[in-house]
Design a protein around this motif. Structure first.
Motif, short mmCIF file in Angstrom:
data_model
loop_
_atom_site.label_atom_id
_atom_site.label_comp_id
_atom_site.label_asym_id
_atom_site.label_seq_id
_atom_site.Cartn_x
_atom_site.Cartn_y
_atom_site.Cartn_z
N VAL A 21 -33.87 -21.28 -3.44
CA VAL A 21 -32.63 -21.86 -2.90
C VAL A 21 -31.44 -21.47 -3.78
CG1 VAL A 21 -33.02 -24.08 -4.05
CG2 VAL A 21 -31.54 -23.97 -2.06
N SER A 22 -30.41 -20.98 -3.14
CA SER A 22 -29.20 -20.56 -3.83
C SER A 22 -28.44 -21.76 -4.38
CB SER A 22 -28.30 -19.79 -2.86
OG SER A 22 -27.04 -19.54 -3.45
N ARG A 23 -27.94 -21.62 -5.62
CA ARG A 23 -27.09 -22.65 -6.20
C ARG A 23 -25.65 -22.53 -5.70
NH1 ARG A 23 -29.43 -20.94 -11.14
NH2 ARG A 23 -27.40 -20.04 -11.65
N ASN A 25 -22.79 -22.75 -3.20
CA ASN A 25 -22.52 -23.56 -2.01
C ASN A 25 -23.58 -24.68 -1.86
OD1 ASN A 25 -21.29 -24.52 0.29
ND2 ASN A 25 -21.17 -22.51 1.27
N THR A 26 -23.78 -25.44 -2.93
CA THR A 26 -24.84 -26.46 -2.95
C THR A 26 -24.63 -27.56 -1.91
OG1 THR A 26 -23.75 -27.64 -4.75
CG2 THR A 26 -25.52 -26.10 -5.34
N GLU A 27 -23.42 -27.79 -1.48
CA GLU A 27 -23.21 -28.79 -0.42
C GLU A 27 -24.04 -28.43 0.80
OE1 GLU A 27 -19.66 -30.68 2.39
OE2 GLU A 27 -19.19 -29.02 1.04
N THR A 29 -26.63 -25.75 0.73
CA THR A 29 -28.01 -25.38 0.40
C THR A 29 -28.89 -26.59 0.07
OG1 THR A 29 -27.47 -24.86 -1.91
CG2 THR A 29 -27.38 -23.04 -0.31
N SER A 30 -28.30 -27.65 -0.47
CA SER A 30 -29.10 -28.85 -0.72
C SER A 30 -29.55 -29.47 0.60
CB SER A 30 -28.34 -29.86 -1.57
OG SER A 30 -27.18 -30.30 -0.90
N ASP A 54 -34.38 -21.93 -8.22
CA ASP A 54 -32.97 -21.71 -7.97
C ASP A 54 -32.64 -20.23 -8.11
OD1 ASP A 54 -32.45 -24.41 -7.65
OD2 ASP A 54 -31.72 -24.69 -9.69
N SER A 130 -26.68 -27.47 8.25
CA SER A 130 -27.45 -28.01 7.13
C SER A 130 -27.53 -29.54 7.17
CB SER A 130 -26.82 -27.58 5.81
OG SER A 130 -25.51 -28.10 5.66
#
Length: 158
Positions: A21-23, A25-27, A29-30, A54, A130
């Motif tokens: 999972v990319s860190r 744009n965590t809003e 990707t989370s 990560d 997402s």
């Protein structure tokens, strides 16, 4: 992506899945990670915390996924990220490199890597994909991974 199909637990009891999972744009990707883990949990597939890796951004995901595959510890890798188009060609280069990198690793190794990297024109589009709902693209990437593993196993046993 595939439809959100439910696979019987008997098909997935020994399934070992990793997630990258990319860190960046965590809003977004989370939310993708949450969707993927929810789907896997519904299928009876536990993902160990050390199997979630990560990546700094989408560009780095294929190399990390390839390293996970080469470890021999996983039947599939779910790859999650987000690239939102900006004012330069960066969007096209990163999206193209990530998709080709993941496809190359998957074809070379025979291990499913699913493309849960959003490539959207706006941040709002990314957020919508997402959210914690049935249309979550992380959920869809997890479903595609499980379904592909199951299909490959069926082919291999017949």
């Amino acid at each position: 992506m595939t439809q959100d199909k439910t696979v019987t637990r008997g098909d997935t009891t020994e399934t070992r899945i990793a997630i990258v999972v990319s860190r960046f744009n965590t809003e977004v990707t989370s939310g993708l990670l949450k969707g993927a883990l929810a789907y896997l949990g519904e299928q009876g597939i536990a993902v160990r915390p050390d199997a979630i890796k990560d990546a700094p951004g989408a560009f780095e995901i294929p190399l990390i996924a390839q390293t996970l595959v080469r470890s021999g510890r996983f039947d599939g890798v779910i790859c999650l990220g987000c690239v939102v188009k900006g004012e330069t060609a960066h969007f096209e280069y990163i999206s193209d490199a990530a998709s080709k990198g993941l496809m190359n690793v998957s074809l070379e190794t025979g291990v499913p890597l699913t493309f849960g990297i959003l490539t959207t024109y706006t941040q709002d589009q990314a957020i919508a994909r997402s959210l914690d709902d049935a249309h979550n693209k992380g959920r869809e990437a997890a479903a595609a991974c499980v379904e592909t593993i199951t299909t490959i196993r069926q082919i291999s046993t017949h």
